[in-house]
Design an enzyme around this catalytic site. Structure first.
Site, PDB file in Angstrom:
ATOM      1  N   ASP A 160     -23.098  71.332 -18.186  1.00 15.00           N
ATOM      2  CA  ASP A 160     -21.742  70.996 -18.623  1.00 15.00           C
ATOM      3  C   ASP A 160     -21.781  70.564 -20.089  1.00 15.00           C
ATOM      4  OD1 ASP A 160     -18.960  70.006 -16.875  1.00 15.00           O
ATOM      5  OD2 ASP A 160     -19.185  69.383 -18.976  1.00 15.00           O
ATOM      6  N   ASN A 171     -13.588  70.242  -7.870  1.00  9.56           N
ATOM      7  CA  ASN A 171     -12.220  69.771  -8.052  1.00  9.56           C
ATOM      8  C   ASN A 171     -11.265  70.930  -7.822  1.00  9.56           C
ATOM      9  OD1 ASN A 171     -13.033  67.137  -8.824  1.00  9.56           O
ATOM     10  ND2 ASN A 171     -13.442  67.855 -10.903  1.00  9.56           N
ATOM     11  N   GLN A 184      -8.814  69.422 -11.792  1.00 11.40           N
ATOM     12  CA  GLN A 184      -9.374  70.729 -12.137  1.00 11.40           C
ATOM     13  C   GLN A 184      -8.809  71.176 -13.484  1.00 11.40           C
ATOM     14  OE1 GLN A 184      -8.697  73.920  -9.301  1.00 11.40           O
ATOM     15  NE2 GLN A 184      -9.909  75.377 -10.498  1.00 11.40           N
ATOM     16  N   SER A 185      -9.702  71.432 -14.445  1.00  8.19           N
ATOM     17  CA  SER A 185      -9.257  71.796 -15.789  1.00  8.19           C
ATOM     18  C   SER A 185      -9.607  73.227 -16.153  1.00  8.19           C
ATOM     19  CB  SER A 185      -9.861  70.833 -16.824  1.00  8.19           C
ATOM     20  OG  SER A 185     -11.270  70.917 -16.822  1.00  8.19           O
ATOM     21  N   HIS A 202     -15.676  76.259  -9.532  1.00 11.74           N
ATOM     22  CA  HIS A 202     -16.956  75.740 -10.011  1.00 11.74           C
ATOM     23  C   HIS A 202     -17.312  74.487  -9.236  1.00 11.74           C
ATOM     24  CE1 HIS A 202     -13.697  74.075 -12.492  1.00 11.74           C
ATOM     25  NE2 HIS A 202     -14.408  72.969 -12.578  1.00 11.74           N
TER      26      HIS A 202
HETATM   27  P1  AMP Z   1     -13.082  70.489 -13.869  1.00 12.69           P
HETATM   28  O1  AMP Z   1     -12.426  69.379 -14.644  1.00 12.69           O
HETATM   29  O2  AMP Z   1     -13.517  70.112 -12.512  1.00 12.69           O
HETATM   30  O3  AMP Z   1     -12.239  71.745 -13.900  1.00 12.69           O
HETATM   31  O4  AMP Z   1     -14.428  70.808 -14.644  1.00 12.69           O
HETATM   32  C1  AMP Z   1     -14.496  71.665 -15.738  1.00 12.69           C
HETATM   33  C2  AMP Z   1     -15.762  71.315 -16.468  1.00 12.69           C
HETATM   34  O5  AMP Z   1     -16.080  72.393 -17.338  1.00 12.69           O
HETATM   35  C3  AMP Z   1     -15.682  70.073 -17.335  1.00 12.69           C
HETATM   36  O6  AMP Z   1     -16.656  69.131 -16.887  1.00 12.69           O
HETATM   37  C4  AMP Z   1     -15.965  70.564 -18.740  1.00 12.69           C
HETATM   38  O7  AMP Z   1     -16.737  69.657 -19.485  1.00 12.69           O
HETATM   39  C5  AMP Z   1     -16.711  71.847 -18.460  1.00 12.69           C
HETATM   40  N1  AMP Z   1     -16.651  72.854 -19.501  1.00 12.69           N
HETATM   41  C6  AMP Z   1     -15.536  73.353 -20.088  1.00 12.69           C
HETATM   42  N2  AMP Z   1     -15.850  74.285 -21.004  1.00 12.69           N
HETATM   43  C7  AMP Z   1     -17.212  74.398 -20.967  1.00 12.69           C
HETATM   44  C8  AMP Z   1     -18.160  75.200 -21.673  1.00 12.69           C
HETATM   45  N3  AMP Z   1     -17.776  76.096 -22.604  1.00 12.69           N
HETATM   46  N4  AMP Z   1     -19.480  75.044 -21.374  1.00 12.69           N
HETATM   47  C9  AMP Z   1     -19.865  74.161 -20.438  1.00 12.69           C
HETATM   48  N5  AMP Z   1     -19.029  73.377 -19.745  1.00 12.69           N
HETATM   49  C10 AMP Z   1     -17.717  73.492 -20.001  1.00 12.69           C
END
Ligand code: AMP
Length: 120
Positions: free
Chosen positions: A36, A93, A100-101, A106
């Protein structure tokens, strides 16, 4: 099986395709695991299906093999990260309430101790 093989503007599809750099710790024909970019634990690894799936909400019976495979890969990554004995957390998430972002399924593999329960 849900959704197409990739979504052009999805950051995780682009990582899986090698178009966006990431620190990959495992990849095979179905799954990519990478660190991450904003780690919340040491270590913090994300595991994704190569095929675009926006949300756990659209997972279907045809996705059971890939989701089971992701869990097996997560266990192997946990072992290689030295987490097997001390323990780790594997979380996904789903939706806005869970934070979830990124709209590509994932799983977060988190280790290193100090994790509270319930999560915030
Ligand atoms: P979520 O908030 O559960 O959707 O998790 C998304 C995760 O993706 C977050 O922890 C971010 O830090 C991670 N993330 C977003 N863009 C990248 C990227 N380019 N490389 C690695 N991790 C990422």
């Amino acid at each position: 099986m849900a959704e197409s093989s990739r979504s052009g503007d999805c950051i995780f599809c682009r990582i899986a395709a090698g178009e966006v750099p990431a620190t990959v710790v495992h990849e095979d024909e179905m799954v990519v695991a990478f660190r991450d970019v904003n780690p919340q634990a040491p270590p913090h690894v994300l595991l994704i299906p190569r095929r675009h799936m926006a949300s756990l909400n659209i997972v279907s019976q045809g996705d059971e093999a890939i989701l089971g495979h992701i869990v097996r890969v997560a266990v192997r990554v946990a072992e290689s990260e030295g987490l097997a004995d001390r323990g780790y957390r594997l979380v996904a998430n789903c939706g806005p309430d869970a934070g979830q972002s990124v709209d590509h399924v994932h799983f977060h593999l988190l280790g290193g101790g100090g994790m509270g329960w319930p999560p915030g």
